[in-house]
Enzyme design. Structure first.
Site, PDB file in Angstrom:
ATOM      1  N   VAL A  38      51.226  70.435  14.487  1.00 19.64           N
ATOM      2  CA  VAL A  38      50.720  69.928  15.761  1.00 19.64           C
ATOM      3  C   VAL A  38      51.941  69.895  16.666  1.00 19.64           C
ATOM      4  O   VAL A  38      52.774  68.996  16.582  1.00 19.64           O
ATOM      5  CB  VAL A  38      50.085  68.532  15.623  1.00 19.64           C
ATOM      6  CG1 VAL A  38      49.633  68.030  16.996  1.00 19.64           C
ATOM      7  CG2 VAL A  38      48.911  68.560  14.652  1.00 19.64           C
ATOM      8  N   TYR A  65      47.590  59.976  11.909  1.00 20.18           N
ATOM      9  CA  TYR A  65      48.886  60.295  12.523  1.00 20.18           C
ATOM     10  C   TYR A  65      49.853  59.158  12.228  1.00 20.18           C
ATOM     11  O   TYR A  65      49.615  58.014  12.626  1.00 20.18           O
ATOM     12  CB  TYR A  65      48.684  60.489  14.032  1.00 20.18           C
ATOM     13  CG  TYR A  65      49.908  60.789  14.851  1.00 20.18           C
ATOM     14  CD1 TYR A  65      51.065  61.325  14.294  1.00 20.18           C
ATOM     15  CD2 TYR A  65      49.891  60.569  16.224  1.00 20.18           C
ATOM     16  CE1 TYR A  65      52.180  61.612  15.065  1.00 20.18           C
ATOM     17  CE2 TYR A  65      51.000  60.851  17.016  1.00 20.18           C
ATOM     18  CZ  TYR A  65      52.137  61.368  16.436  1.00 20.18           C
ATOM     19  OH  TYR A  65      53.236  61.643  17.213  1.00 20.18           O
ATOM     20  N   THR A 124      51.662  63.279  23.536  1.00 17.50           N
ATOM     21  CA  THR A 124      52.173  64.236  24.525  1.00 17.50           C
ATOM     22  C   THR A 124      51.274  64.297  25.747  1.00 17.50           C
ATOM     23  O   THR A 124      51.732  64.625  26.842  1.00 17.50           O
ATOM     24  CB  THR A 124      52.329  65.622  23.877  1.00 17.50           C
ATOM     25  OG1 THR A 124      53.158  65.493  22.726  1.00 17.50           O
ATOM     26  CG2 THR A 124      52.950  66.623  24.827  1.00 17.50           C
ATOM     27  N   LYS A 134      48.802  64.177  10.362  1.00 17.59           N
ATOM     28  CA  LYS A 134      49.914  64.620  11.197  1.00 17.59           C
ATOM     29  C   LYS A 134      51.132  63.811  10.785  1.00 17.59           C
ATOM     30  O   LYS A 134      51.200  62.595  11.029  1.00 17.59           O
ATOM     31  CB  LYS A 134      49.613  64.434  12.678  1.00 17.59           C
ATOM     32  CG  LYS A 134      50.760  64.892  13.581  1.00 17.59           C
ATOM     33  CD  LYS A 134      50.464  64.645  15.057  1.00 17.59           C
ATOM     34  CE  LYS A 134      51.680  65.014  15.907  1.00 17.59           C
ATOM     35  NZ  LYS A 134      51.466  64.735  17.350  1.00 17.59           N
TER      36      LYS A 134
END
EC number: 4.3.3.7
Length: 299
Positions: free
Chosen positions: A209, A140, A54, A169
């Site tokens: 998250v 992740y 992001t 994540k």
């Protein structure tokens, strides 16, 4: 009634994957980053994940990424988890070593994208990053973006054998697999997709998250607290209120950083636009953002 989920051990429950502010010329805006980080800390974020997906990490120069880690770590007292993963192991290791010196409270490492290595390569990639730092590490897995899911046996070995790999994540969209993984290993699982947070809390996740947490942090905190005390009726009601935000933040024409940056000015925060290949947000995005904020009583 006792808690129904175990509290996270390192960084908190509501972690926001923060956008990276740019100025009108497209340059990194560290003052705006500090302002946004402090605003998020004051509005429901327990920690911040920066320079990750992001945060448009792939279009940040190394010097920009490191400046961002330093600036945000100095600006807030909540944990800052630095995005140091890439599809280049040596590059990821170098960034990880530098993040520790700049004040990060942890690092997040995405599985290698584009090159689609076999599972043995993914495993060694993550081990190299973990062994480059004393910081806690969050893995992740986002197969939609990387093209390769991380295998369960690889994750289990990493959680069991690398002491500082402590969190995951999970953006796989597979709650059954998440539950099976949690049944066999001791780690903190975070939802990597805002809309999957409630289902993953039900199988043992500790938090999110998030992306919509730029404006929904307090609601996520309340939803997680409701689950912890066993009040699923309240949790479902909050999740229903969050649905317009989930629908707003990502579609084929307007992806996460674009949508978030279009909404932030309604909250008095300027973060500029995105860098290509993310274009200017579609013309209707501002109206959609206003409807989301109005529906939540934010404006």
């Amino acid at each position: 009634m006792p808690d129904q989920i175990t509290p996270p051990r390192h960084w908190g429950q509501v972690l926001t994957a923060m956008v990276t502010p740019f100025d009108a010329q497209g340059a990194l805006d560290l003052d705006a980053a500090r302002t946004l980080a402090r605003w998020l800390a004051d509005h429901g974020s327990d920690g911040l994940v920066i320079a990750a997906t992001t945060g448009e990490a792939t279009v940040l120069a190394d010097s920009e990424r490191l400046d961002l880690i330093r600036a945000v770590s100095e600006a807030v007292t909540i944990p800052v988890i630095a995005g140091t993963g890439s599809n280049d192991t040596q590059h990821s290791v170098a960034l990880t070593r530098q993040a520790q010196a700049l004040g990060a409270a942890g690092v997040i490492a995405v599985s290698p994208y584009y090159s689609r290595p076999p599972q043995a390569g993914i495993e060694e990639h993550f081990r190299a990053i973990a062994r480059a730092t004393a910081l806690p590490v969050m893995l992740y897995d986002v197969p939609l973006r990387t093209g390769r899911r991380v295998a369960k046996d690889v994750l289990l070995r990493l959680f069991r054998e690398e002491a500082n790999i402590v969190a995951f994540k999970d953006a796989t969209g597979d709650a059954a697999a998440s539950a099976a993984l949690l049944a066999e290993a001791d780690f903190d699982l975070y939802s990597g997709d805002d809309a999957w947070t409630l289902p993953l809390l039900a199988v043992g996740a500790v938090g999110v998250v998030g992306t919509t947490t730029h404006w929904t942090g307090p609601l996520f905190g309340s939803m997680i607290s409701a689950v912890m005390r066993g009040d699923l009726v309240e949790a479902r009601a909050i999740n229903a209120r969050l649905q317009p935000s989930f629908a707003y933040v990502n579609n084929e024409e307007c992806v996460y950083p674009m949508a978030i940056k279009a909404l932030l000015p309604l909250l008095g925060i300027e973060a500029g636009g995105c860098r290509l290949p993310l274009p200017r947000a579609p013309a209707n995005t501002a109206d959609r953002a206003y409807a989301v904020c109005a529906g939540l009583g934010l404006i």
